[in-house]
Write an enzyme that holds these catalytic residues in place. Structure first.
Site, PDB file in Angstrom:
ATOM      1  N   SER A  95       3.523 -23.209 -38.940  1.00  0.00           N
ATOM      2  CA  SER A  95       3.917 -24.623 -38.953  1.00  0.00           C
ATOM      3  C   SER A  95       5.174 -24.799 -39.796  1.00  0.00           C
ATOM      4  O   SER A  95       5.620 -23.871 -40.479  1.00  0.00           O
ATOM      5  CB  SER A  95       2.789 -25.504 -39.526  1.00  0.00           C
ATOM      6  OG  SER A  95       2.528 -25.159 -40.884  1.00  0.00           O
TER       7      SER A  95
ATOM      8  N   ILE B 157       8.640 -25.184 -41.661  1.00  0.00           N
ATOM      9  CA  ILE B 157       9.858 -24.391 -41.711  1.00  0.00           C
ATOM     10  C   ILE B 157       9.642 -23.023 -41.072  1.00  0.00           C
ATOM     11  O   ILE B 157      10.498 -22.525 -40.324  1.00  0.00           O
ATOM     12  CB  ILE B 157      10.343 -24.244 -43.169  1.00  0.00           C
ATOM     13  CG1 ILE B 157      10.872 -25.591 -43.685  1.00  0.00           C
ATOM     14  CG2 ILE B 157      11.424 -23.177 -43.286  1.00  0.00           C
ATOM     15  CD1 ILE B 157      11.275 -25.583 -45.152  1.00  0.00           C
TER      16      ILE B 157
ATOM     17  N   SER C 135      12.113 -23.996 -53.470  1.00  0.00           N
ATOM     18  CA  SER C 135      12.156 -25.454 -53.371  1.00  0.00           C
ATOM     19  C   SER C 135      13.163 -25.979 -54.382  1.00  0.00           C
ATOM     20  O   SER C 135      13.449 -25.329 -55.396  1.00  0.00           O
ATOM     21  CB  SER C 135      10.772 -26.055 -53.655  1.00  0.00           C
ATOM     22  OG  SER C 135      10.840 -27.470 -53.768  1.00  0.00           O
TER      23      SER C 135
ATOM     24  N   TYR D 191       2.804 -27.254 -58.571  1.00  0.00           N
ATOM     25  CA  TYR D 191       3.741 -26.765 -57.554  1.00  0.00           C
ATOM     26  C   TYR D 191       5.066 -26.381 -58.203  1.00  0.00           C
ATOM     27  O   TYR D 191       5.617 -25.311 -57.913  1.00  0.00           O
ATOM     28  CB  TYR D 191       3.947 -27.857 -56.503  1.00  0.00           C
ATOM     29  CG  TYR D 191       4.909 -27.490 -55.395  1.00  0.00           C
ATOM     30  CD1 TYR D 191       4.529 -26.586 -54.404  1.00  0.00           C
ATOM     31  CD2 TYR D 191       6.176 -28.053 -55.323  1.00  0.00           C
ATOM     32  CE1 TYR D 191       5.396 -26.249 -53.369  1.00  0.00           C
ATOM     33  CE2 TYR D 191       7.045 -27.725 -54.307  1.00  0.00           C
ATOM     34  CZ  TYR D 191       6.649 -26.820 -53.328  1.00  0.00           C
ATOM     35  OH  TYR D 191       7.529 -26.495 -52.315  1.00  0.00           O
TER      36      TYR D 191
ATOM     37  N   LYS E  31       6.882 -22.629 -58.315  1.00  0.00           N
ATOM     38  CA  LYS E  31       8.218 -22.407 -57.761  1.00  0.00           C
ATOM     39  C   LYS E  31       9.216 -21.973 -58.833  1.00  0.00           C
ATOM     40  O   LYS E  31      10.105 -21.159 -58.571  1.00  0.00           O
ATOM     41  CB  LYS E  31       8.699 -23.679 -57.059  1.00  0.00           C
ATOM     42  CG  LYS E  31       7.904 -24.034 -55.808  1.00  0.00           C
ATOM     43  CD  LYS E  31       8.002 -22.941 -54.754  1.00  0.00           C
ATOM     44  CE  LYS E  31       7.317 -23.326 -53.454  1.00  0.00           C
ATOM     45  NZ  LYS E  31       7.473 -22.299 -52.405  1.00  0.00           N
TER      46      LYS E  31
ATOM     47  N   SER F  71       8.067 -32.049 -42.214  1.00  0.00           N
ATOM     48  CA  SER F  71       7.055 -31.033 -41.927  1.00  0.00           C
ATOM     49  C   SER F  71       5.704 -31.602 -42.345  1.00  0.00           C
ATOM     50  O   SER F  71       5.605 -32.745 -42.783  1.00  0.00           O
ATOM     51  CB  SER F  71       7.351 -29.733 -42.694  1.00  0.00           C
ATOM     52  OG  SER F  71       7.105 -29.911 -44.070  1.00  0.00           O
TER      53      SER F  71
END
Length: 339
Positions: free
Chosen positions: A60, A62, A190, A203, A207, A239
């Site tokens: 799914s 990217i 990201s 998150y 990253k 997305s």
């Protein structure tokens, strides 16, 4: 007098050039090095053909779009994710729309958190195609919850999936690239691996860790100039990453990703990724304004960036609590001012 006039004209031209460049930056959707590569650099159609490319998180978002665009370049594809039926769907579309045959695509189910399976998966790819030219570390999950409302299990899962899973797979593929003295390790990081934002503390941590790891790995591979380590840092992209984001508990997701139309089209993001891969860029920022500007501020003017981020962060939390996309208002305000 003539010299004075000439000097005045030169100053005017310099001023006009500055204004033009400023206007171009306000409409930019990538960092300046990346956009220069898009204009003057090598084309993916020239550089990536006939390569073996392994894409994680290919079911799914990217990863899916990357598979479609790569299929048109004549590469051999390895598609990995946990959901086999979704990988088969992506494979069918690649065969329909691309230049590939059945033998050119390997569907390889993979759970990044099951690090014990990564060596076997790597051997399966090598047995099928004989080599791995490009590893695209795209698999991962996001987060939408305040720190005080988030269990430690959520932070643990984010680190295990986004960071440790990616490191584990990279370590399995790396010996093969070192033996061949060539290859590309492309990690979809990201913008939040550079800056930080509320509702995404875990998150952001995962990253930031990825960026630090791959920047360090690049220095260790200085003796192998043919091995390229690239960090791809997208901003908000259309997305289902928000829809699948973890909430306060591991068993909970957001379920409603809100209006995505204001975000960058996935196809544009992937095209810029391919340009980065073709030109061996070490780090690229792919984002519309105002996030691109904020990223530059974080890089070069961190004191200002802290002040701006605190203002934007309050609005992000308000949006989240009111049930709309956390970042929607930034795009609308900037688009109104730009138009």
């Amino acid at each position: 007098m003539n010299w004075e006039l000439l000097l005045w004209l030169l100053e005017l031209c310099a001023l006009l050039l500055l204004v033009v460049q400023l206007l171009r930056f306000l409409r930019a959707d990538g960092d300046l090095t990346l956009l220069w590569a898009e204009w003057q650099g090598r084309r993916p159609e020239w550089e990536l053909t006939d390569m073996v490319v392994w894409v994680t998180g290919a079911s799914s978002g990217i990863g899916e779009e990357l598979a479609y665009q790569l299929s048109k370049l004549g590469v051999s594809l390895v598609l990995s994710a946990r959901r086999v039926h979704e990988l088969e769907r992506v494979k069918r579309r690649c065969l329909e729309n691309g230049n590939l045959k059945e033998k050119d695509i390997l569907v390889l189910p993979l759970d990044l958190t099951d690090t014990g399976s990564h060596e076997v998966a790597t051997e399966a790819v090598l047995q099928e195609f004989g080599r791995i030219d490009i590893l695209v570390n795209n698999g991962g999950i996001s987060q939408r919850s305040l720190c005080m409302d988030t269990s430690l299990d959520v932070y643990r899962k984010l680190i295990e999936l986004n960071y440790l899973g990616t490191v584990s797979l990279t370590k399995c593929v790396l010996p093969h690239m070192i033996e061949r003295k060539q290859g590309k390790i492309v990690t979809v990081n990201s913008i939040l691996g550079i800056i930080s934002a509320p509702l995404s503390t875990g998150y952001c941590a995962s990253k930031h860790a990825l960026r630090g790891f791959f920047n360090g790995l690049r220095t260790e591979l200085a003796a192998y100039p043919g091995i390229i380590v690239s960090n791809i840092c997208p901003g908000p992209v259309q997305s289902n990453i928000v829809e699948n984001s973890l909430a306060g508990e591991v068993t909970k997701t957001i379920a409603n990703n809100g209006d995505q139309s204001h975000k960058m089209a996935t196809s544009r993001c992937v095209r810029l990724m391919l340009i980065s891969m073709a030109n061996d860029l070490k780090e690229v920022w792919i984002s519309q304004q105002p996030f691109l500007l904020v990223t530059y501020l974080w890089q070069y003017m961190p004191t200002w960036a802290w002040w701006i981020t605190s203002k934007m962060g309050k609005k992000r939390i308000e949006n989240f609590k009111s049930g709309v996309d956390a970042d929607s208002s930034y795009f609308k305000i900037f688009k109104t001012k730009r138009d």
